[in-house]
Structures are given as structure tokens and as C-alpha cells.
Write an enzyme that holds these catalytic residues in place. Structure first.
Site, PDB file in Angstrom:
ATOM      1  N   GLU A  28       1.163  -1.542   0.038  1.00 17.49           N
ATOM      2  CA  GLU A  28      -0.185   0.083  -0.581  1.00 17.49           C
ATOM      3  C   GLU A  28       0.893   1.116   0.275  1.00 17.49           C
ATOM      4  O   GLU A  28       0.160   1.916  -0.394  1.00 17.49           O
ATOM      5  CB  GLU A  28      -0.863  -0.517   1.118  1.00 17.49           C
ATOM      6  CG  GLU A  28      -1.722  -1.559   1.242  1.00 17.49           C
ATOM      7  CD  GLU A  28      -3.040  -1.874   2.265  1.00 17.49           C
ATOM      8  OE1 GLU A  28      -2.887  -0.261   2.772  1.00 17.49           O
ATOM      9  OE2 GLU A  28      -4.123  -1.890   2.301  1.00 17.49           O
ATOM     10  N   ARG A  53      13.413 -20.616  20.797  1.00 17.34           N
ATOM     11  CA  ARG A  53      13.195 -20.509  22.060  1.00 17.34           C
ATOM     12  C   ARG A  53      11.877 -21.481  22.575  1.00 17.34           C
ATOM     13  O   ARG A  53      11.582 -21.881  21.286  1.00 17.34           O
ATOM     14  CB  ARG A  53      12.504 -19.013  22.103  1.00 17.34           C
ATOM     15  CG  ARG A  53      13.192 -17.934  21.888  1.00 17.34           C
ATOM     16  CD  ARG A  53      12.569 -16.891  22.592  1.00 17.34           C
ATOM     17  NE  ARG A  53      13.469 -15.484  22.470  1.00 17.34           N
ATOM     18  CZ  ARG A  53      13.807 -14.536  21.414  1.00 17.34           C
ATOM     19  NH1 ARG A  53      13.061 -14.835  19.843  1.00 17.34           N
ATOM     20  NH2 ARG A  53      14.799 -13.296  21.559  1.00 17.34           N
TER      21      ARG A  53
HETATM   22  N1  URA Z   1      12.629  -9.604  17.837  1.00 18.78           N
HETATM   23  C1  URA Z   1      12.763 -10.908  17.601  1.00 18.78           C
HETATM   24  O1  URA Z   1      12.279 -11.042  16.558  1.00 18.78           O
HETATM   25  N2  URA Z   1      13.963 -11.752  18.104  1.00 18.78           N
HETATM   26  C2  URA Z   1      14.475 -11.369  19.008  1.00 18.78           C
HETATM   27  O2  URA Z   1      14.921 -12.482  20.111  1.00 18.78           O
HETATM   28  C3  URA Z   1      14.107  -9.699  19.381  1.00 18.78           C
HETATM   29  C4  URA Z   1      13.814  -9.121  19.113  1.00 18.78           C
END
Ligand code: URA
Length: 285
Positions: free
Chosen positions: A91, A179
Site C-alpha cells: 500500500e 526459543r
Molecule cells: N525480535 C526478534 O524477532 N527476536 C528477538 O530475539 C528480539 C527481537
């Protein structure tokens, strides 16, 4: 809720050119647009400008335009991740933007790239799905060399500690960046991802660059990214907002530098910026 009629389902803009998601129209934004993820960060970016005015806010997209050191500049938030970011690029391009600088936060994969440092990306590994809906996976997600150079120049001018290299853009902040998910969930295909990317000299994780770079290259636009390191995946430190002011200052200054280089190109009738436009070059003549 206001009922707005758009031209058509496949062209969702009004007769005045107002775009469906961003609610911006031609003339509302500069050719130079900074792209934070967070709508609140747009106001922070604009607080560094000589003057700034609110343009529009709809869903995750907030836009301000203003002047930085005399240069017309805009900032639009993209929201988190590639799908909403691709909408912003689509956009913004339709209303006349042609140069994008993502200003974000990131997780460093290397001990020596510390909290509060900034990273300037030269390209991004496409670990997301959106750009693959545009083009084959082999297509490179590379930044514009002019934007990279302007960001480096800005970081040097402002004396900010920076690193330059390749980023990895994911669709998932938790499991996709190795993570642990809820209840420590981790699929086997993501185990070892950090080490694998580190060995390949990838500097950092974030979630938007590869889409911005891929779409910009497809459309012949320019894009770059400067990110503040708020997480370090080797030392396990995490400090929200660390380096964000520095990244913002560098991005704003890079726009000023790019505008000077663009003017120089225009005057010398050149399509591409080169160092000799600035300092001349006699050798070989
Ligand atoms: N943004 C992300 O995508 N990962 C991080 O670890 C920190 C900020």
C-alpha cells in the site's frame, strides 16, 4: 463503524486512492518511509523530526509524515511479522513510497554483538512464508546497496556501534527462533537452528526484513534495515528498548544522506550512486 466503498474487491482503494489497510492516499507520505513494527515507535521516530504530523491510524498501521533536517520523511508501523509487513509495502508503494528502512529490534546470535549495539542488514534468510507467496525460494532477499551504505555512513556520523551482515527473518518469535514453546515444545527440525545459522555467519533473528527486501527487489524499490539488539542468544541477556534510540537516530540520518545522494544523482544524470559522485576520481582517466 463507517462503511467505506472501495473500487473493487481486487483493488481495495477508494476513488481518491485511500488504501484499505493503511488508510493513506497519494501525497500523504514521503518517498522515504521508515518501518518500525510497533505503532508506538512511529511517534518516537517522529519526535526526532523538525516537524511531524499524524496521517492515519488503522489496525496495526500508524503513519506520520514530517521533515527531518529539511527532508520530507514518513514512518509507518508494519505490525509484527511478514504478512502485515507485505500489506504495508504494497500500500505504501501504491501511494508513491520507493525507499524503505526497517527500524526494528532483534536477537543477536553472537556474543560479540552485544545488547544495545545495532545491526545493519545486507540481506536476510527467508525463513518466513509470505515472500514465498511472491517468488521462488531461491530468489535473494538483499538490501539496496545505497540504503546499506547510507545506514553505515549515518552510524559513523553519529558514532553508534554497528555490525553489518546477514539476518534471518522468521515467522515465529518463539519456536521459529529456537526459543522453547509452551511446555518446552520444540520440533526436531528447529533444534540446532541457532548454531547452524551462526556457523553460516548469520548475525541475528528478526521477523520482517526478508519480506521487505524481497518485495522491494521484485518491485524495483530500495530497502534496508537497522535493528537494535535487545536479546543475545549466546549470553541469554534480554533488555527491552536497548539501542532503540540509536537505531532510530541512524535511520533518520540515513534518510538525510540518501536524499543528498539522490539529489547528486539527479544533478549528474546518474541512475546509481557511486563514491566518485561525491569525491571525483582521476585515476585511469
Ligand atoms: N525480535 C526478534 O524477532 N527476536 C528477538 O530475539 C528480539 C527481537
Amino acid at each position: 463503524m463507517n462503511r467505506i466503498t472501495f473500487k473493487s474487491a481486487s483493488k481495495p482503494e477508494t476513488s481518491e486512492g485511500i488504501q484499505y489497510h493503511l488508510r493513506i492516499k497519494p501525497g500523504d507520505v514521503s518517498r522515504y518511509v521508515l518501518l518500525p513494527g510497533d505503532p508506538e515507535r512511529v511517534k518516537k521516530i517522529a519526535s526526532y523530526w523538525d516537524e511531524a504530523w499524524f496521517v492515519a491510524s488503522h489496525r496495526e498501521y500508524t503513519t506520520y509524515t514530517g521533515r527531518y533536517k529539511g527532508v520530507l520523511i514518513s514512518a509507518t508501523s508494519t505490525g509484527i511479522g511478514s504478512p502485515s509487513t507485505a500489506i504495508a509495502i504494497e500500500e505504501l508503494a501504491r501511494v508513491g513510497a520507493d525507499t524503505f528502512i526497517r527500524v526494528g529490534t532483534t536477537g543477536s546470535l553472537h556474543k560479540h554483538i552485544g545488547i544495545g549495539d545495532i545491526i545493519i542488514s545486507t540481506g536476510a534468510v527467508r525463513l518466513e512464508g509470505t515472500s514465498k507467496q511472491y517468488i521462488i525460494p531461491e530468489y535473494p532477499a538483499v538490501a539496496s546497496y545505497e540504503v546499506v551504505l547510507a545506514l553505515i555512513e549515518a552510524a559513523e556520523t553519529l558514532n553508534v556501534k554497528y555490525h553489518v551482515g546477514i539476518s534471518a527473518s522468521t515467522d515465529s518469535f518463539y519456536v521459529g527462533q529456537e526459543r522453547p514453546g509452551y511446555r518446552d515444545y520444540m520440533p526436531p527440525f528447529n533444534r540446532g537452528l541457532i548454531n547452524f545459522l551462526k556457523q553460516a555467519n548469520v548475525l541475528n533473528f528478526e521477523m520482517e526484513a526478508s519480506t521487505i527486501f524481497t518485495l522491494s527487489n521484485i518491485y524495483g524499490l530500495r530497502a534496508g534495515m537497522v535493528c537494535a539488539v535487545i536479546a543475545n542468544r549466546e549470553t541469554e541477556e534480554f533488555v527491552a528498548e536497548a539501542g532503540v534510540d540509536e537505531a532510530i537516530r541512524v535511520a533518520n540520518e540515513a534518510v538525510k544522506i540518501l536524499s543528498e545522494w539522490d539529489e547528486l544523482k539527479r544533478k549528474k544524470n546518474k541512475r546509481y550512486f557511486s563514491i566518485s559522485l561525491l569525491i571525483g576520481r582521476d585515476e585511469g582517466k
